[in-house]
Scaffold this active site. Structure first.
Site, PDB file in Angstrom:
ATOM      1  CB  THR A 133      -0.898  -0.008   1.261  1.00 32.46           C
ATOM      2  OG1 THR A 133      -1.478   1.270   1.444  1.00 32.46           O
ATOM      3  CG2 THR A 133      -0.093  -0.332   2.513  1.00 32.46           C
ATOM      4  CG  ASP A 134      -1.169   4.979  -0.998  1.00 31.39           C
ATOM      5  OD1 ASP A 134      -1.738   4.308  -0.122  1.00 31.39           O
ATOM      6  OD2 ASP A 134      -1.747   5.888  -1.636  1.00 31.39           O
ATOM      7  CD  GLU A 135      -3.581   3.334   4.189  1.00 34.01           C
ATOM      8  OE1 GLU A 135      -3.486   3.358   5.419  1.00 34.01           O
ATOM      9  OE2 GLU A 135      -4.630   3.059   3.581  1.00 34.01           O
ATOM     10  CE1 TYR A 158      -3.256  -2.753   5.591  1.00 30.95           C
ATOM     11  CE2 TYR A 158      -3.338  -0.407   5.089  1.00 30.95           C
ATOM     12  CZ  TYR A 158      -3.288  -1.724   4.664  1.00 30.95           C
ATOM     13  OH  TYR A 158      -3.264  -2.022   3.323  1.00 30.95           O
ATOM     14  CB  ALA A 160       3.276   0.126  11.624  1.00 31.07           C
ATOM     15  CE  LYS A 162       0.205  -4.678   2.902  1.00 33.84           C
ATOM     16  NZ  LYS A 162      -0.126  -6.023   2.368  1.00 33.84           N
ATOM     17  CG  LEU A 198     -15.266   6.572   1.905  1.00 41.57           C
ATOM     18  CD1 LEU A 198     -15.933   7.164   3.139  1.00 41.57           C
ATOM     19  CD2 LEU A 198     -14.290   7.583   1.306  1.00 41.57           C
ATOM     20  CG  ASP A 289     -10.423  12.854  11.567  1.00 41.58           C
ATOM     21  OD1 ASP A 289     -10.687  11.910  10.797  1.00 41.58           O
ATOM     22  OD2 ASP A 289      -9.623  13.767  11.276  1.00 41.58           O
TER      23      ASP A 289
HETATM   24  N1  LIG Z   1      -8.014  -2.023  -0.528  1.00 43.55           N
HETATM   25  C1  LIG Z   1      -7.126  -1.122  -0.907  1.00 43.55           C
HETATM   26  O1  LIG Z   1      -7.474   0.018  -1.227  1.00 43.55           O
HETATM   27  C2  LIG Z   1      -5.659  -1.493  -0.979  1.00 43.55           C
HETATM   28  C3  LIG Z   1      -4.774  -0.571  -1.536  1.00 43.55           C
HETATM   29  C4  LIG Z   1      -3.431  -0.930  -1.647  1.00 43.55           C
HETATM   30  C5  LIG Z   1      -2.986  -2.154  -1.201  1.00 43.55           C
HETATM   31  N2  LIG Z   1      -3.867  -3.023  -0.634  1.00 43.55           N
HETATM   32  C6  LIG Z   1      -3.349  -4.332  -0.219  1.00 43.55           C
HETATM   33  O2  LIG Z   1      -3.927  -5.290  -1.070  1.00 43.55           O
HETATM   34  C7  LIG Z   1      -4.133  -6.515  -0.375  1.00 43.55           C
HETATM   35  C8  LIG Z   1      -5.574  -6.929  -0.505  1.00 43.55           C
HETATM   36  O3  LIG Z   1      -6.404  -5.894   0.019  1.00 43.55           O
HETATM   37  P1  LIG Z   1      -7.989  -6.050   0.049  1.00 43.55           P
HETATM   38  O4  LIG Z   1      -8.567  -4.699   0.139  1.00 43.55           O
HETATM   39  O5  LIG Z   1      -8.418  -6.969  -0.999  1.00 43.55           O
HETATM   40  O6  LIG Z   1      -8.165  -6.764   1.473  1.00 43.55           O
HETATM   41  P2  LIG Z   1      -9.377  -7.626   2.029  1.00 43.55           P
HETATM   42  O7  LIG Z   1      -9.388  -7.362   3.510  1.00 43.55           O
HETATM   43  O8  LIG Z   1     -10.623  -7.394   1.269  1.00 43.55           O
HETATM   44  O9  LIG Z   1      -8.940  -9.146   1.751  1.00 43.55           O
HETATM   45  C9  LIG Z   1      -7.922  -9.776   2.465  1.00 43.55           C
HETATM   46  C10 LIG Z   1      -8.059 -11.275   2.241  1.00 43.55           C
HETATM   47  O10 LIG Z   1      -6.973 -11.928   2.917  1.00 43.55           O
HETATM   48  C11 LIG Z   1      -7.479 -13.036   3.652  1.00 43.55           C
HETATM   49  N3  LIG Z   1      -6.605 -13.267   4.812  1.00 43.55           N
HETATM   50  C12 LIG Z   1      -6.456 -12.484   5.913  1.00 43.55           C
HETATM   51  N4  LIG Z   1      -5.550 -13.026   6.744  1.00 43.55           N
HETATM   52  C13 LIG Z   1      -5.093 -14.168   6.151  1.00 43.55           C
HETATM   53  C14 LIG Z   1      -4.140 -15.142   6.510  1.00 43.55           C
HETATM   54  N5  LIG Z   1      -3.466 -15.072   7.667  1.00 43.55           N
HETATM   55  N6  LIG Z   1      -3.918 -16.153   5.655  1.00 43.55           N
HETATM   56  C15 LIG Z   1      -4.599 -16.251   4.488  1.00 43.55           C
HETATM   57  N7  LIG Z   1      -5.521 -15.365   4.101  1.00 43.55           N
HETATM   58  C16 LIG Z   1      -5.765 -14.315   4.921  1.00 43.55           C
HETATM   59  C17 LIG Z   1      -8.892 -12.628   4.057  1.00 43.55           C
HETATM   60  O11 LIG Z   1      -9.709 -13.755   4.355  1.00 43.55           O
HETATM   61  C18 LIG Z   1      -9.348 -11.863   2.816  1.00 43.55           C
HETATM   62  O12 LIG Z   1      -9.946 -12.736   1.878  1.00 43.55           O
HETATM   63  C19 LIG Z   1      -3.692  -6.264   1.058  1.00 43.55           C
HETATM   64  O13 LIG Z   1      -2.388  -6.757   1.215  1.00 43.55           O
HETATM   65  C20 LIG Z   1      -3.703  -4.754   1.197  1.00 43.55           C
HETATM   66  O14 LIG Z   1      -2.750  -4.318   2.134  1.00 43.55           O
HETATM   67  C21 LIG Z   1      -5.191  -2.722  -0.517  1.00 43.55           C
END
Ligand SMILES: NC(=O)c1ccc[n+]([C@@H]2O[C@H](COP(=O)([O-])OP(=O)(O)OC[C@H]3O[C@@H](n4cnc5c(N)ncnc54)[C@H](O)[C@@H]3O)[C@@H](O)[C@H]2O)c1
Length: 350
Positions: A133-135, A158, A160, A162, A198, A289
């Site tokens: 993530t960009d965070e 979160y 931290a 990542k 959101l 907030d």
């Molecule tokens: N959503 C965003 O805007 C965004 C942006 C940038 C990066 N990301 C990254 O992309 C990835 C996916 O994000 P998302 O929004 O789809 O998340 P999400 O929460 O919708 O999905 C996460 C998935 O991982 C599974 N999971 C959680 N813990 C697990 C474990 N220990 N073992 C196996 N599976 C596990 C969950 O069951 C779920 O299906 C993440 O790594 C997140 O940090 C998300």
């Protein structure tokens, strides 16, 4: 066609990724723990498809991961699995360290041992792609954008966790030579997103004609990317990225939260007006907030564009319209989630 081990492929982005990859003939071994965020409904249309093997399990379960690697001999691992919601990380950071840090370490060790046992072309071609993530870069002021060389400064449990996982991935390349790739992406939106985030939260509240909560003054800025574009970027990096490199992924679509909310309200009013004729914008309610809320994120995705030729294909207005149409057409999917563990309540107040 290749075989990929995809983790977290029952979540929002992973689910979209798996649906796309399998439809193009990739064989996907989908390892997902099915936490509250995992949803097999998302993968319903793959039922009976032999190119999709779903395995319920934890990325930190070394015995299981070793077994899957030995049995399916994947050409790549794509790691989406994570605890992913900042608000939940405020209420319970330990689960974030467990999956995002300890779990990723387990997966990396299994990947390293498996990769070392490969030979010739298979070994050269193997990739471990870590989705981040960009965070991890922290918060921006009014100007500037994150590039791949921006120092890490994560502000939430979160981000931290990542950041820690990104560092482990980097270290496995530097120390063991594992051919890793990392993508750092901005906020995604689109079909199949869990309704506590959101965009789907606002859609659900607005559809029901209920108050739409907006954190703080609503002026926090995110760079919004349609999920399909993110999935395409990941495939491009997997195919052409240079091992050891990181790539920022963004939508060139900075918007204040309030603008995102008003856009959703307008699109819903046009498609499904409230019975009493009120404009949904009138439902916006400012609430306390988020603790430590980062003010602004913005991504410079120039490296991905210049080196690998990727650019977002779906603009903000089109992507939002497609997202609204998907949620309107898939009320059952949302309802089944809301019948489960989450009922649109506020979380993450610390
Ligand atoms: N959503 C965003 O805007 C965004 C942006 C940038 C990066 N990301 C990254 O992309 C990835 C996916 O994000 P998302 O929004 O789809 O998340 P999400 O929460 O919708 O999905 C996460 C998935 O991982 C599974 N999971 C959680 N813990 C697990 C474990 N220990 N073992 C196996 N599976 C596990 C969950 O069951 C779920 O299906 C993440 O790594 C997140 O940090 C998300």
């Amino acid at each position: 066609m290749p075989t990929w081990l995809v983790t977290g492929g029952a979540g929002f982005i992973g689910g979209n990724f798996v649906l796309g990859a399998v439809s193009r003939g990739v064989r996907v071994i989908n390892l997902d723990a099915l936490t509250y965020a995992g949803n097999l409904d998302t993968l319903g249309r793959l039922e009976g498809n032999d190119d999709h093997v779903f395995v319920r399990g934890d990325i930190g379960d070394r015995d299981l991961v070793q077994r899957l690697l030995a049995e399916h001999r994947p050409d790549a691992i794509v790691n989406f699995a994570a605890e992913s919601h900042v608000d939940r990380s405020i209420d319970g950071p330990a689960a974030f360290v467990q999956t995002n840090v300890v779990g990723t370490l387990g997966l990396l060790e299994c990947a390293r041992d498996y990769w070392k046992g490969l030979e010739g072309e298979r070994r050269d071609a193997f990739r471990f792609l870590h989705v981040s993530t960009d965070e991890v870069y922290g918060s921006l002021g009014e100007s500037g954008r994150f590039s791949e060389t921006t120092p890490y400064a994560p502000n939430s449990p979160y981000s931290a966790s990542k950041a820690a996982s990104d560092h482990l991935v980097r270290a496995f390349h530097h120390t063991y030579g594992l051919p890793v790739l990392t993508t750092n992406c901005s906020n995604n939106y689109g079909p199949y997103q869990f309704p506590e985030k959101l965009v789907p939260l606002v859609i659900a509240k607005a559809l029901a004609g209920e108050p739409i909560p907006v954190y703080g003054d609503g002026l926090n800025v995110r760079d919004w990317l349609f999920v399909q574009d993110h999935c395409d970027a990941i495939e491009r990096v997997l195919e052409k990225g240079r091992p050891g490199e990181t790539y920022n992924v963004g939508g060139n679509a900075e918007r204040e939260n309030l603008v995102v909310v008003r856009t959703i309200c307008r699109l819903l009013d046009a498609r499904r007006p409230l019975a009493d004729g009120r404009a949904r914008e009138s439902l916006v309610t400012f609430v306390a907030d988020r603790p430590g809320h980062d003010r602004r994120y913005a991504i410079d995705a120039g490296k991905l564009r210049d080196e690998l030729g990727w650019e977002p294909a779906v603009g903000f207005d089109e992507g939002m319209a497609r997202t609204i149409d998907w949620y309107l057409a898939n009320g059952d999917w949302v309802q089944r989630v809301l019948d489960g563990s989450y009922r649109l309540e506020r979380i993450g107040q610390g």
